[in-house]
Design an enzyme around this catalytic site. Structure first.
Site, mmCIF file in Angstrom:
data_model
loop_
_atom_site.group_PDB
_atom_site.id
_atom_site.type_symbol
_atom_site.label_atom_id
_atom_site.label_comp_id
_atom_site.label_asym_id
_atom_site.label_seq_id
_atom_site.Cartn_x
_atom_site.Cartn_y
_atom_site.Cartn_z
ATOM 1 N N LYS A 51 0.833 -1.217 0.000
ATOM 2 C CA LYS A 51 0.000 0.000 0.000
ATOM 3 C C LYS A 51 0.858 1.253 0.000
ATOM 4 C CE LYS A 51 0.585 1.127 4.564
ATOM 5 N NZ LYS A 51 0.704 2.428 5.252
ATOM 6 N N THR A 67 -3.732 5.583 3.412
ATOM 7 C CA THR A 67 -2.410 6.013 2.981
ATOM 8 C C THR A 67 -2.457 6.747 1.641
ATOM 9 O OG1 THR A 67 -1.577 4.030 4.072
ATOM 10 C CG2 THR A 67 -0.029 5.232 2.735
#
Length: 329
Positions: free
Chosen positions: A189, A246
């Site tokens: 991620k 994120t």
């Protein structure tokens, strides 16, 4: 149940976890930098990584590694991934058998090892250990804002025991037994977040960001399955939850790297300005190596690796992705 916990690593996330757990447990914080730890202890504030957060009055500090390791019911390693191996080795020597959790994300540079593989090599197969991962900005957790994260371990009883011990109303823990899936989600991620930052920085809009996140999640799931993880894990906190945070949150260091790359800044300059570790930068190279090794198609990660490490410009990286042939989803 109150426990004695030692947190190894006084960066933003290590300090935030120590702060959060101090409300119900006896917590000691250790740092490699003795001078920095002394300043934190004196001011009750981590001005370098968490400025403005007054630390819990019960939080303790210990600069001596053997003293920090001994007498704990749980070791929590929150160093960058590059520090996990040495820390785990030291803990095995100082306090063998003490349960260990880590909050490191990524693949080890050179070896390509995931954190649980490093732990197995240093502590022995079957050692009581697991990972903490999921959508959690340190600054928010340190201030007591609500968050939910995953505790994953191959041993179901271990996972449930420490979920029950550490769970709090404002820091909710969920148990999982898919170590590989959780660690792949936490590692990759960060690479996708750099891509999202590049896209946002170049003004491509919300539609493009949504496409990157969605296709990025597909890349993460493909790699996780190839390495033995479960695709359903990536639909939870350790996958989709962490990815969304994120890629979209202004506190995301990796997203900020992407934004700065879109402005044409050099990577060295960006990392110097950032002052924190952005794990997506070294992880991109290792992710691409793993993808090639296992025959997994990961075009977004390959483009970001080329941008970070092989001289591809941000615009050309995006154009490379847009020029791909249409295909079935």
């Amino acid at each position: 149940m109150s426990c004695n916990i030692t947190v190894f690593g006084a960066g933003a996330w290590g300090t935030a976890l120590a702060q959060a757990l101090s409300t119900t447990h006896t917590v000691r914080l250790w740092a490699r930098d003795r001078q920095h730890l002394g300043e934190i202890a004196r001011t009750r504030e981590n001005r370098r990584y968490l400025p403005g957060v007054q630390l819990h009055p019960a939080l303790e500090f210990e600069a001596d590694f053997p003293a920090a390791a001994q007498g704990a019911d749980l070791h929590l390693v929150v160093t960058p991934l590059s520090g996990l191996r040495d820390t785990a080795r030291g803990l095995r020597e100082q306090s063998p058998g003490t349960p260990l959790l880590w909050a490191c994300k990524g693949f080890e540079a050179g070896s390509g090892r995931l954190p649980h593989e490093i732990a197995a090599e240093e502590l022995g197969v079957g050692a009581p250990c697991g990972v903490l991962t999921g959508p959690s900005f340190a600054a928010e957790v340190a201030r007591g804002l609500p968050a939910a994260i995953t505790l994953a371990a191959s041993d179901t009883a271990f996972a449930h025991h420490w979920v029950n011990a550490l769970h709090q109303p404002r820091l909710r823990l969920y148990a999982n037994t898919d170590l590989v899936g959780c660690e792949i989600g936490g590692a990759v991620k960060n690479v996708i977040a750099i891509a999202a930052g590049v896209s946002d920085g170049m003004g491509f809009g919300l539609n493009a960001r949504a496409a990157l996140i969605t296709r990025g999640l597909a890349e993460i799931a493909r790699l996780a399955e190839a390495l033995g993880g479960r695709s359903e894990t990536l639909m939870g906190l350790a996958g989709m939850g962490d990815l969304l945070l994120t890629c979209t949150g202004d506190l995301s260091r990796n997203r900020r790297v992407g934004l700065a790359l879109a402005e044409g800044k050099s990577l060295d300059h960006i990392l110097h300005e950032l002052g924190h570790v952005a794990e997506g930068v070294p992880t991109a190279r290792e992710v691409v190596r793993q993808a090639h090794r296992h025959g997994v198609e990961m075009p977004i990660c390959e483009a970001i690796d080329a941008l970070l490490h092989h001289g591809l410009s941000a615009r050309n990286a995006v154009e490379q992705l847009l020029a791909r042939e249409p295909r079935h989803e």
